[in-house]
Motif scaffolding. Structure first.
Motif, short mmCIF file in Angstrom:
data_model
loop_
_atom_site.label_atom_id
_atom_site.label_comp_id
_atom_site.label_asym_id
_atom_site.label_seq_id
_atom_site.Cartn_x
_atom_site.Cartn_y
_atom_site.Cartn_z
N THR A 12 36.94 15.65 49.33
CA THR A 12 36.90 14.18 49.34
C THR A 12 35.48 13.67 49.55
O THR A 12 35.03 12.74 48.86
CB THR A 12 37.83 13.63 50.44
OG1 THR A 12 39.15 14.12 50.21
CG2 THR A 12 37.83 12.12 50.44
N VAL A 13 34.77 14.28 50.47
CA VAL A 13 33.39 13.86 50.74
C VAL A 13 32.51 14.10 49.52
O VAL A 13 31.72 13.23 49.13
CB VAL A 13 32.83 14.60 51.99
CG1 VAL A 13 31.34 14.38 52.12
CG2 VAL A 13 33.55 14.13 53.24
N ALA A 64 33.29 11.64 46.84
CA ALA A 64 32.81 10.30 47.20
C ALA A 64 31.29 10.20 47.03
O ALA A 64 30.77 9.14 46.66
CB ALA A 64 33.20 9.96 48.63
N LEU A 65 30.57 11.28 47.29
CA LEU A 65 29.11 11.23 47.24
C LEU A 65 28.52 11.54 45.87
O LEU A 65 27.37 11.19 45.60
CB LEU A 65 28.53 12.21 48.27
CG LEU A 65 28.78 11.85 49.74
CD1 LEU A 65 28.17 12.91 50.64
CD2 LEU A 65 28.22 10.49 50.07
#
Length: 74
Positions: free
Chosen positions: A25-26, A29-30
């Motif tokens: 997820t991180v 997102a990035l």
């Protein structure tokens, strides 16, 4: 209101329980931010190169003008 401490605890708990899901997820997102940064850095580098090239061109032109004036005086 928004409780930051509770949210931070939730994120830490989520990361501990499902590290792969959290990292996925991180990263997802990035990724757009990294891509935008890369594109903007590339554009900035191109702009700097163009500016330096233009400055060299102007400097050479000024040197040639000065040289021509010196030759004309002689």
């Amino acid at each position: 209101m928004f409780d930051i401490k509770a949210w931070a605890e939730y994120v830490v708990e989520w990361a501990a329980k499902d590290p792969y899901g959290f990292l996925t997820t991180v990263i997802l997102a990035l990724t757009p931010l990294f891509l935008a940064s890369a594109v903007l850095s590339w554009k900035l580098a191109k702009m700097i190169e163009a500016r330096e090239k233009e400055q060299k061109k102007k400097q050479k032109r000024q040197e040639n003008i000065a040289k021509a004036k010196r030759l004309k005086k002689d």
